[in-house]
Design a protein around this motif. Structure first.
Motif, PDB file in Angstrom:
ATOM      1  N   ALA A   1      -5.477   0.727  -4.923  1.00 16.70           N
ATOM      2  CA  ALA A   1      -5.464  -0.766  -4.603  1.00 16.70           C
ATOM      3  C   ALA A   1      -5.301  -1.147  -2.929  1.00 16.70           C
ATOM      4  O   ALA A   1      -5.899  -2.215  -2.659  1.00 16.70           O
ATOM      5  N   HIS A   2      -4.915  -0.102  -2.401  1.00 10.80           N
ATOM      6  CA  HIS A   2      -4.549  -0.328  -0.681  1.00 10.80           C
ATOM      7  C   HIS A   2      -4.343   0.699   0.036  1.00 10.80           C
ATOM      8  O   HIS A   2      -3.577   1.338  -0.296  1.00 10.80           O
ATOM      9  N   ALA A   3      -5.335   0.951   0.719  1.00  9.37           N
ATOM     10  CA  ALA A   3      -5.352   2.137   1.814  1.00  9.37           C
ATOM     11  C   ALA A   3      -6.218   1.684   3.068  1.00  9.37           C
ATOM     12  O   ALA A   3      -7.040   0.828   3.050  1.00  9.37           O
TER      13      ALA A   3
ATOM     14  N   VAL B   1      -9.402  -6.973   3.393  1.00  7.98           N
ATOM     15  CA  VAL B   1      -8.972  -7.235   4.766  1.00  7.98           C
ATOM     16  C   VAL B   1      -7.700  -7.602   4.644  1.00  7.98           C
ATOM     17  O   VAL B   1      -7.144  -8.199   3.936  1.00  7.98           O
ATOM     18  N   GLU B   2      -6.804  -7.058   5.305  1.00  5.48           N
ATOM     19  CA  GLU B   2      -5.368  -7.051   5.301  1.00  5.48           C
ATOM     20  C   GLU B   2      -4.858  -8.262   6.335  1.00  5.48           C
ATOM     21  O   GLU B   2      -4.595  -7.683   7.564  1.00  5.48           O
ATOM     22  N   GLY B   3      -4.801  -9.145   6.141  1.00  2.00           N
ATOM     23  CA  GLY B   3      -4.458 -10.444   6.940  1.00  2.00           C
ATOM     24  C   GLY B   3      -5.401 -11.491   7.111  1.00  2.00           C
ATOM     25  O   GLY B   3      -6.204 -11.297   7.779  1.00  2.00           O
TER      26      GLY B   3
ATOM     27  N   VAL C   1      -1.543 -12.642   3.883  1.00  4.05           N
ATOM     28  CA  VAL C   1      -0.700 -12.708   5.239  1.00  4.05           C
ATOM     29  C   VAL C   1      -0.564 -11.113   5.383  1.00  4.05           C
ATOM     30  O   VAL C   1      -0.439 -10.524   4.317  1.00  4.05           O
ATOM     31  N   HIS C   2      -0.072 -10.838   6.660  1.00  8.11           N
ATOM     32  CA  HIS C   2       0.376  -9.465   6.969  1.00  8.11           C
ATOM     33  C   HIS C   2       1.483  -9.375   7.799  1.00  8.11           C
ATOM     34  O   HIS C   2       2.661  -9.859   7.147  1.00  8.11           O
ATOM     35  N   LEU C   3       1.543  -8.932   8.946  1.00 10.31           N
ATOM     36  CA  LEU C   3       2.747  -8.798   9.684  1.00 10.31           C
ATOM     37  C   LEU C   3       3.606  -9.964  10.120  1.00 10.31           C
ATOM     38  O   LEU C   3       4.814  -9.870  10.046  1.00 10.31           O
TER      39      LEU C   3
ATOM     40  N   ALA D   1       0.336  -9.289  -1.216  1.00  7.69           N
ATOM     41  CA  ALA D   1       1.283  -7.957  -0.539  1.00  7.69           C
ATOM     42  C   ALA D   1       1.682  -8.742   0.816  1.00  7.69           C
ATOM     43  O   ALA D   1       0.959  -9.533   1.521  1.00  7.69           O
ATOM     44  N   HIS D   2       3.017  -8.541   1.134  1.00 10.14           N
ATOM     45  CA  HIS D   2       3.354  -9.063   2.636  1.00 10.14           C
ATOM     46  C   HIS D   2       3.615 -10.582   2.483  1.00 10.14           C
ATOM     47  O   HIS D   2       4.279 -11.195   3.534  1.00 10.14           O
ATOM     48  N   ALA D   3       3.359 -11.387   1.271  1.00  6.72           N
ATOM     49  CA  ALA D   3       3.602 -12.692   1.337  1.00  6.72           C
ATOM     50  C   ALA D   3       5.042 -13.128   1.189  1.00  6.72           C
ATOM     51  O   ALA D   3       5.502 -12.435   0.263  1.00  6.72           O
TER      52      ALA D   3
ATOM     53  N   SER E   1      -0.671  -5.540  -3.836  1.00  7.22           N
ATOM     54  CA  SER E   1      -1.402  -4.382  -3.667  1.00  7.22           C
ATOM     55  C   SER E   1      -0.437  -3.095  -3.417  1.00  7.22           C
ATOM     56  O   SER E   1      -0.765  -2.102  -3.409  1.00  7.22           O
ATOM     57  N   HIS E   2       0.680  -3.346  -2.457  1.00  6.03           N
ATOM     58  CA  HIS E   2       1.440  -2.393  -2.173  1.00  6.03           C
ATOM     59  C   HIS E   2       2.919  -2.652  -1.933  1.00  6.03           C
ATOM     60  O   HIS E   2       3.234  -3.478  -0.856  1.00  6.03           O
ATOM     61  N   THR E   3       3.901  -2.121  -2.891  1.00  6.01           N
ATOM     62  CA  THR E   3       5.204  -2.609  -2.514  1.00  6.01           C
ATOM     63  C   THR E   3       5.928  -1.677  -3.501  1.00  6.01           C
ATOM     64  O   THR E   3       5.475  -0.870  -4.286  1.00  6.01           O
TER      65      THR E   3
ATOM     66  N   GLY F   1      13.478  -6.810   2.416  1.00  5.70           N
ATOM     67  CA  GLY F   1      12.349  -6.215   3.484  1.00  5.70           C
ATOM     68  C   GLY F   1      11.112  -6.539   2.771  1.00  5.70           C
ATOM     69  O   GLY F   1      10.674  -7.638   2.407  1.00  5.70           O
ATOM     70  N   ARG F   2      10.198  -5.404   2.575  1.00  2.87           N
ATOM     71  CA  ARG F   2       8.946  -5.414   2.164  1.00  2.87           C
ATOM     72  C   ARG F   2       8.896  -5.226   0.702  1.00  2.87           C
ATOM     73  O   ARG F   2       7.735  -5.222  -0.074  1.00  2.87           O
ATOM     74  N   LEU F   3      10.077  -5.153  -0.088  1.00  2.00           N
ATOM     75  CA  LEU F   3      10.192  -5.048  -1.418  1.00  2.00           C
ATOM     76  C   LEU F   3       9.909  -6.405  -2.271  1.00  2.00           C
ATOM     77  O   LEU F   3      10.201  -7.350  -1.775  1.00  2.00           O
TER      78      LEU F   3
ATOM     79  N   THR G   1      -1.425   2.722  -2.686  1.00  2.00           N
ATOM     80  CA  THR G   1      -0.738   3.926  -1.653  1.00  2.00           C
ATOM     81  C   THR G   1      -0.188   3.402  -0.292  1.00  2.00           C
ATOM     82  O   THR G   1       0.451   3.926   0.493  1.00  2.00           O
ATOM     83  N   ASP G   2      -1.229   2.705   0.151  1.00  2.00           N
ATOM     84  CA  ASP G   2      -1.144   2.438   1.836  1.00  2.00           C
ATOM     85  C   ASP G   2      -1.343   3.328   2.699  1.00  2.00           C
ATOM     86  O   ASP G   2      -0.814   3.544   3.826  1.00  2.00           O
ATOM     87  N   GLY G   3      -2.057   4.317   2.155  1.00  2.00           N
ATOM     88  CA  GLY G   3      -2.384   5.850   2.956  1.00  2.00           C
ATOM     89  C   GLY G   3      -3.180   5.355   4.255  1.00  2.00           C
ATOM     90  O   GLY G   3      -3.871   4.455   4.261  1.00  2.00           O
TER      91      GLY G   3
HETATM   92 ZN   LIG Z   1       0.463  -3.617   4.287  1.00  2.00          ZN
END
Ligand SMILES: [Zn+2]
Length: 356
Positions: free
Chosen positions: A47-49, A144-146, A171-173, A211-213, A232-234, A246-248, A303-305
């Motif tokens: 779902a995310h890479a 699109v991530e962000g 949202v992202h960083l 993710a990241h929100a 999608s990644h956590t 954190g990111r969890l 996986t965020d590969g």
């Molecule tokens: Zn990310």
């Protein structure tokens, strides 16, 4: 990796797995016939890479997802995530807007691998191949991530949809016009523009990724969502306070995703600080805990590969090493159907309900 680090790593890996298995984890993963038999028939969707991505002003930080590895594993489809906040991520050392820079990354994949037929663009869930036998073509879910790339304009959702994008991480960083990131949360949550963007995405057929929100942004998205959403990644945070996660994702946050009918996707990140998550067995045990608390149908793989995770589960090098997760899930007592649901079946259902 320096020699001393390598030796320390080898000792740790050997202690955890026994000497014969440990040695198999070095170098580039190569799947044996029995590995291939183990994943045969499983629906695997990441779902995310960021596989083989076009880099603008940032270095590729890992090679944990590539088209070559995706194909060897027999992954049916993978998200190909462009960075939507390149301007902030490169601290302004780029020319162009986030919208333009995102388009450049998407065009690169379109010209390089979509038009040449190396991947099949996933416009609807039915574009994902049913079988991954010899010579199959994996599906690419452009994302699109962000949501920075939307510049707060919901019409851009339609524009990206027309370009083939089927998933946007709001949202992202950092926080943006749509909402707040976990990293910069001040308690304002989803903005009015963010509400409009979510509504437009769900009307148009673009999956909403939280993710990241921040917790409040996720809560607000949960309140207005008419379709399933995805984180999608956590991985789960053991304490309820967002400020310590954190990111969890907290269990409360995961329940919000589940209530929309959505999926929380977990990744191969090694973590001994906030949770005991160092081996494939730990990863599988965590999935068992999630099954108990949020339900098997709400868990998936992301996986965020290529995204530069700070560290991996011991022995994980790229997506081909997911065979070791499949083994660990079997040892943990998961049925074949449950393993397939985690690896991609649940995310497939969410895609069907979101993008058609
Ligand atoms: Zn990310």
């Amino acid at each position: 990796m320096h020699r001393r680090q390598f030796l320390r790593y080898l000792v740790a890996a050997t202690l955890a797995m026994g000497p014969s298995n440990a040695l198999a984890f070095f170098g580039s993963p190569k799947l044996t016939e029995s590995d291939k038999a183990l994943v045969k028939g499983l629906l695997i969707i990441d779902a995310h890479a960021h596989p083989d991505r076009y880099l603008i002003g940032t270095k590729s930080r890992d090679n944990a997802s590539s088209l070559e590895a995706i194909k060897e594993l027999g992954m049916a489809a993978c998200a190909f995530a462009a960075l939507g906040d390149t301007v902030a991520a490169t601290r302004g050392h780029t020319t162009g807007t986030d919208y333009q820079l995102t388009k450049i990354q998407l065009d690169f994949w379109m010209d390089d691998i979509v038009k040449s037929g190396k991947v099949k663009l996933v416009k609807a869930a039915s574009d994902i191949p049913k079988s991954t036998g010899h010579g199959y073509v994996p599906g690419a879910i452009l994302s699109v991530e962000g949501g920075d790339a939307l510049s707060g304009n919901p019409d851009r959702v339609n524009d990206f949809h027309a370009c083939g994008v089927r998933m946007i991480t709001l949202v992202h960083l950092g926080s943006n016009e749509l909402g707040e990131s976990m990293a910069t949360s001040q308690g304002t949550g989803l903005t009015p523009k963010g509400c409009k963007a979510v509504e437009r995405m769900q009307e148009t057929g673009v999956l909403v990724d939280v993710a990241h929100a921040s917790a409040l942004t996720l809560k607000h998205v949960g309140q207005i969502s008419r379709r399933p959403i995805v984180d999608s990644h956590t991985h789960p945070c053991s304490v309820p306070e967002e400020s310590r996660c954190g990111r969890l994702r907290t269990w409360q946050g995961m329940e919000t995703v589940a209530r929309t009918g959505g999926v929380v996707c977990t990744w191969p990140m090694g973590d001994s600080r906030r949770s005991k998550r160092e081996t494939f067995q730990d990863w599988a045990r965590e999935i068992a805990e999630m099954k108990k608390r949020i339900g098997m149908e709400h868990i998936g793989l992301g996986t965020d590969g290529g995204g530069g995770l700070p560290g991996f589960i011991r022995g994980y090098r790229d997506v081909r090493d997911l065979v070791h997760l499949v083994k660990a899930m079997q040892d943990e007592g998961f049925t074949r159907a449950e393993i397939s649901a985690y690896m991609g079946g649940n995310f497939f259902r969410v895609l069907q309900k979101s993008i058609g």
